[in-house]
Design a protein around this motif. Structure first.
Motif, PDB file in Angstrom:
ATOM      1  N   LEU A   1      -2.176   2.333  -3.826  1.00  0.00           N
ATOM      2  CA  LEU A   1      -3.540   2.747  -4.118  1.00  0.00           C
ATOM      3  C   LEU A   1      -3.662   3.366  -5.527  1.00  0.00           C
ATOM      4  CD1 LEU A   1      -4.598   4.312  -0.693  1.00  0.00           C
ATOM      5  CD2 LEU A   1      -5.387   2.159  -1.710  1.00  0.00           C
TER       6      LEU A   1
ATOM      7  N   GLN B   1     -10.128   2.226   1.439  1.00  0.00           N
ATOM      8  CA  GLN B   1      -9.498   2.870   0.280  1.00  0.00           C
ATOM      9  C   GLN B   1      -8.965   1.813  -0.696  1.00  0.00           C
ATOM     10  OE1 GLN B   1      -6.611   5.418   2.142  1.00  0.00           O
ATOM     11  NE2 GLN B   1      -7.945   7.241   2.012  1.00  0.00           N
ATOM     12  N   CYS B   2      -8.362   0.754  -0.126  1.00  0.00           N
ATOM     13  CA  CYS B   2      -7.828  -0.329  -0.962  1.00  0.00           C
ATOM     14  C   CYS B   2      -8.937  -0.941  -1.817  1.00  0.00           C
ATOM     15  CB  CYS B   2      -7.208  -1.417  -0.101  1.00  0.00           C
ATOM     16  SG  CYS B   2      -5.668  -0.915   0.663  1.00  0.00           S
TER      17      CYS B   2
ATOM     18  N   THR C   1      -0.422  -5.183   3.635  1.00  0.00           N
ATOM     19  CA  THR C   1      -0.608  -4.081   4.567  1.00  0.00           C
ATOM     20  C   THR C   1      -0.189  -4.444   5.987  1.00  0.00           C
ATOM     21  OG1 THR C   1      -2.278  -2.751   5.655  1.00  0.00           O
ATOM     22  CG2 THR C   1      -3.050  -4.732   4.586  1.00  0.00           C
TER      23      THR C   1
ATOM     24  N   LEU D   1      -1.113  -2.355   8.322  1.00  0.00           N
ATOM     25  CA  LEU D   1      -2.104  -1.659   9.117  1.00  0.00           C
ATOM     26  C   LEU D   1      -3.387  -2.437   9.142  1.00  0.00           C
ATOM     27  CD1 LEU D   1      -1.648   1.266   6.687  1.00  0.00           C
ATOM     28  CD2 LEU D   1      -0.428   1.171   8.874  1.00  0.00           C
TER      29      LEU D   1
ATOM     30  N   GLU E   1     -10.024   2.504   7.618  1.00  0.00           N
ATOM     31  CA  GLU E   1     -10.109   3.472   6.535  1.00  0.00           C
ATOM     32  C   GLU E   1      -9.229   3.086   5.353  1.00  0.00           C
ATOM     33  OE1 GLU E   1     -10.047   8.286   6.172  1.00  0.00           O
ATOM     34  OE2 GLU E   1     -10.843   7.252   7.946  1.00  0.00           O
ATOM     35  N   THR E   2      -8.000   2.642   5.646  1.00  0.00           N
ATOM     36  CA  THR E   2      -7.086   2.253   4.581  1.00  0.00           C
ATOM     37  C   THR E   2      -7.644   1.065   3.814  1.00  0.00           C
ATOM     38  OG1 THR E   2      -5.358   2.890   6.101  1.00  0.00           O
ATOM     39  CG2 THR E   2      -4.667   1.822   4.063  1.00  0.00           C
TER      40      THR E   2
ATOM     41  N   VAL F   1       0.825  -1.201   0.000  1.00  0.00           N
ATOM     42  CA  VAL F   1       0.000   0.000   0.000  1.00  0.00           C
ATOM     43  C   VAL F   1       0.865   1.260   0.000  1.00  0.00           C
ATOM     44  CG1 VAL F   1      -1.846   1.268   1.166  1.00  0.00           C
ATOM     45  CG2 VAL F   1      -1.781  -1.224   1.267  1.00  0.00           C
ATOM     46  N   LEU F   2       1.821   1.312   0.934  1.00  0.00           N
ATOM     47  CA  LEU F   2       2.617   2.525   1.103  1.00  0.00           C
ATOM     48  C   LEU F   2       3.991   2.353   0.481  1.00  0.00           C
ATOM     49  CD1 LEU F   2       1.647   3.277   4.795  1.00  0.00           C
ATOM     50  CD2 LEU F   2       0.862   4.489   2.758  1.00  0.00           C
TER      51      LEU F   2
ATOM     52  N   GLU G   1      -6.015  -0.524   9.835  1.00  0.00           N
ATOM     53  CA  GLU G   1      -6.938   0.605   9.943  1.00  0.00           C
ATOM     54  C   GLU G   1      -8.082   0.421   8.954  1.00  0.00           C
ATOM     55  OE1 GLU G   1      -5.021   4.401   9.456  1.00  0.00           O
ATOM     56  OE2 GLU G   1      -3.400   3.747  10.790  1.00  0.00           O
TER      57      GLU G   1
ATOM     58  N   SER H   1       2.062   5.155  -5.250  1.00  0.00           N
ATOM     59  CA  SER H   1       1.624   4.302  -4.138  1.00  0.00           C
ATOM     60  C   SER H   1       0.828   3.110  -4.668  1.00  0.00           C
ATOM     61  CB  SER H   1       0.747   5.111  -3.187  1.00  0.00           C
ATOM     62  OG  SER H   1      -0.527   5.261  -3.777  1.00  0.00           O
TER      63      SER H   1
END
Lengths: 547, 101
Positions: free
Chosen positions: A61, A92-93, A82, A84, A88-89, A53-54, A86, A59
């Motif tokens: 995403l 987004q994915c 990932t 994370l 929210e992420t 992801v990052l 989280e 990126s």
């Protein structure tokens, strides 16, 4: 071998993941960031992407939608890597096109299970894409074949006389592929023929059966064949060509040149309706036979029916698409059609009425209809349009007793002469005149028969018996034809002489036709020719036949 | 076969077809063709669509048919005549005795 693309900026992750993925039996390529992933995609064509992801630069995403775009129609599973969890992420994915997640630290069993599951999806999608491609190919091929058949069909129907002014039709535009067939053709006598047919089955097979049907119809109508002969011939051809479960329900109608006589043969078409001037149905052309193509020629029944009609009558033909239209209670049916027709005075009104019935309802079958007005057809009988020969000639034919016994001279002379350009037009008159003059020379000049015998039906036959006896006994005598063609004055000068004793023609030159055969024959010659005269004491008759 | 006959579907019409020449050669055959006419037949039709020529003997045969089958009891129609043949029938005034179409 399935290929996995690993995209991660951390060398440790790349090493760990590629080891595990290879261990599961997949081919594998690792890159550092999104830009590299997009760069290697065309060469490597991965079946699945493990995407961090990052990453610096592009990126995960931002890379995911681009990869999906590159993959085109076949589904490319993307699993995000990932650290994370989280919410929210993850969301987004998913929005970026991700199909799944795998989080660090990597659990080999979970990774393998996920890879296998997504590979199966990939395979399914890829085989679906293959099938879609094949389907698209076949569909365009069928489309093309339909176009070809339609082309052939249009050409074979080039002579279809649907423009005949007293015939109005309603057909759906692709009617040939729903099995309906409507043919019309003028006959050589100024008559008109109409065939309304309905093939079992749809699509190409129905269109294929229409080809021999229309060819037979057009060739026989051109010859002026009777309705019985037409249906017999079509039946023979279809029975020979079609598989057992395919046949043609058909109604063949002939309207005479005078517009007063309708002859028809109906095999399996709903009863066509005869409407009088008051729009009342006064007769129906009931189906009385099996459809065409079912019975062998021996079993086939070609008997027709006929009706006398008047100039204000109309004949309305339709296929079962009309009777099967939905009505208040079930289907419209034959009675419903009759009712519908009561309110119609022409095809336009009928079409409008039918379309009102169809509004908002799914049509079950296609409707074909024809409206034929029973008026004098106004079609000209076919004529010989050749320019008459310009070469004058004179022939003399002398037949002796043995020729007279064996030959059918007038028929042969006329048949031979009718090959000369322009003679076709008068062959019938020429036959009649020569035959009358020849019969007269033979029956009275050579055989000495008495016409008065012919005044009763019994005597009539007795006369011809006597004729046969005396002809067979004939020993002497001759009959001579003189035929002179004068193209400049456009006439034929005809002369028939016999070796008999002659007679006083005065007694025969009565102006009014008498009831005996010779008087009638003389009347024919007199009307068809000019300058009729007798010479040599009645042994020679001469006349002029205009051309 | 120069002469053939058939009944219509409902047996009400008896149709005689004459192919080619309609002349004295058909005298017997023509008479026999209507000799055993079914009672139900109301109309006798002579179909001329394939008749190329006729002569006065044929006219005589038609008159004989009309006489022996029964004037007034049956209808007689001469149909599908070529213009030349129609002309001959009209010269003989047959339009007064037969329905010519």
């Amino acid at each position: 071998m399935m290929r996995v693309l690993i995209v991660d900026d951390q060398a440790a992750n790349r090493l760990l993941l590629s080891d595990m993925v290879r261990g599961f039996g997949y081919q594998c390529l690792t890159v550092n960031d999104g830009a590299d992933a997009l760069a290697v995609y065309p060469r490597f064509t991965p079946d699945l992407v493990l995407l961090d992801v990052l990453m610096p630069g592009l990126s995960g995403l931002a890379t995911a939608p681009k990869l999906k775009q590159l993959a085109g129609e076949v589904h490319l599973p993307i699993i995000f890597i990932t650290a994370l969890d989280e919410q929210e992420t993850l969301l987004q994915c998913l929005e970026a096109g991700g199909d799944d997640f795998i989080s660090k630290p990597f659990e080999p069993v979970v990774l393998e299970a996920k890879l296998r599951a997504h590979m199966r999806t990939r395979e399914l999608s890829s085989s679906l894409a293959e099938k879609n491609k094949a389907l698209a190919y076949h569909s365009s091929r069928i489309e093309r074949e339909h176009q070809i058949v339609e082309h052939i069909f249009q050409n074979s129907l080039a002579h279809n006389y649907l423009d005949y002014p007293n015939l109005h039709t309603y057909l759906s535009p692709m009617s040939m592929f729903n099995g309906d067939l409507l043919l019309a053709a003028p006959g050589p006598l100024g008559n008109i023929y109409v065939l309304l047919g309905d093939f079992t089955g749809h699509g190409l097979s129905a269109a294929v059966g229409a080809l021999p049907t229309s060819q037979t119809f057009f060739s026989l109508t051109e010859q002026g064949a009777s309705v019985g002969e037409i249906v017999r011939e079509i039946n023979k051809r279809l029975h020979h060509l079609l598989p057992t479960d395919m046949f043609l329900a058909a109604l063949v109608v002939e309207l005479s040149a005078s517009g007063e006589r309708v002859s028809y043969w109906n095999g399996g078409i709903p009863p066509a309706v005869l409407l009088g001037a008051d729009q009342r149905a006064w007769a129906a052309l009931q189906p009385q036979h099996l459809a065409l193509g079912i019975l062998t020629d021996n079993e086939f029944d070609s008997r027709v029916s006929s009706l006398r009609v008047s100039p204000d009558d109309s004949l309305v033909l339709y296929t079962d698409g009309l009777t099967e239209l939905p009505a208040e209670q079930g289907m419209l049916g034959v009675d419903g059609v009759r009712e519908l027709l009561q309110g119609c005075t022409n095809m336009g009104e009928l079409t409008a009425a039918v379309q009102r019935l169809m509004i908002g309802r799914k049509q079950r079958d296609d409707v074909s209809m024809a409206w034929l007005r029973c008026r004098p057809t106004g079609l000209k009988p076919r004529q010989d349009n050749t320019t008459p020969s310009g070469i004058p000639f004179e022939v003399k034919i002398r037949l002796h007793s043995e020729d007279i016994q064996q030959l059918d001279p007038v028929n042969q002379i006329v048949r031979d002469l009718s090959h000369i350009p322009g003679f076709g037009l008068v062959k019938s008159q020429l036959f009649t005149v020569l035959q009358e003059a020849y019969s007269n020379a033979l029956e009275h000049g050579l055989l000495q028969l008495d016409s008065s015998l012919k005044s009763t039906p019994e005597g009539f036959e007795q006369y011809y018996q006597l004729y046969q006896e005396r002809l067979q006994a004939l020993q002497h005598g001759w009959i001579e034809f003189g035929i002179e063609y004068c193209p400049a004055r456009r006439y034929l000068k005809l002369r028939v002489t016999d070796s008999g004793t002659g007679f006083s023609h005065a007694e025969l030159v009565a102006e009014e036709p008498t009831d005996d055969g010779f008087g009638r024959g003389l009347q024919l010659i007199r009307q068809l020719t000019s300058e009729l005269c007798w010479n040599d004491n009645g042994r020679t008759v001469e006349c002029i036949l205009p051309m | 076969m120069t002469l053939s006959t058939e009944y219509s579907n409902d047996n009400k019409q008896f149709v005689i077809h004459v192919k080619g020449k309609f002349d004295f050669g058909l005298v017997q055959q023509f008479r026999q063709s209507y000799a055993e006419l079914k009672d139900g037949a109301e109309t006798v039709v002579v179909d001329f669509r394939e008749t190329e020529y006729i002569d006065s003997c044929a006219l005589g045969m038609l008159l004989n048919m009309r006489k022996s089958v029964g004037v007034g009891e049956k209808n007689f129609h001469l149909v599908n005549c070529r213009p030349e043949i129609r002309n001959i029938l009209e010269i003989a005034r047959f339009d007064k005795l037969f329905h010519i179409d």
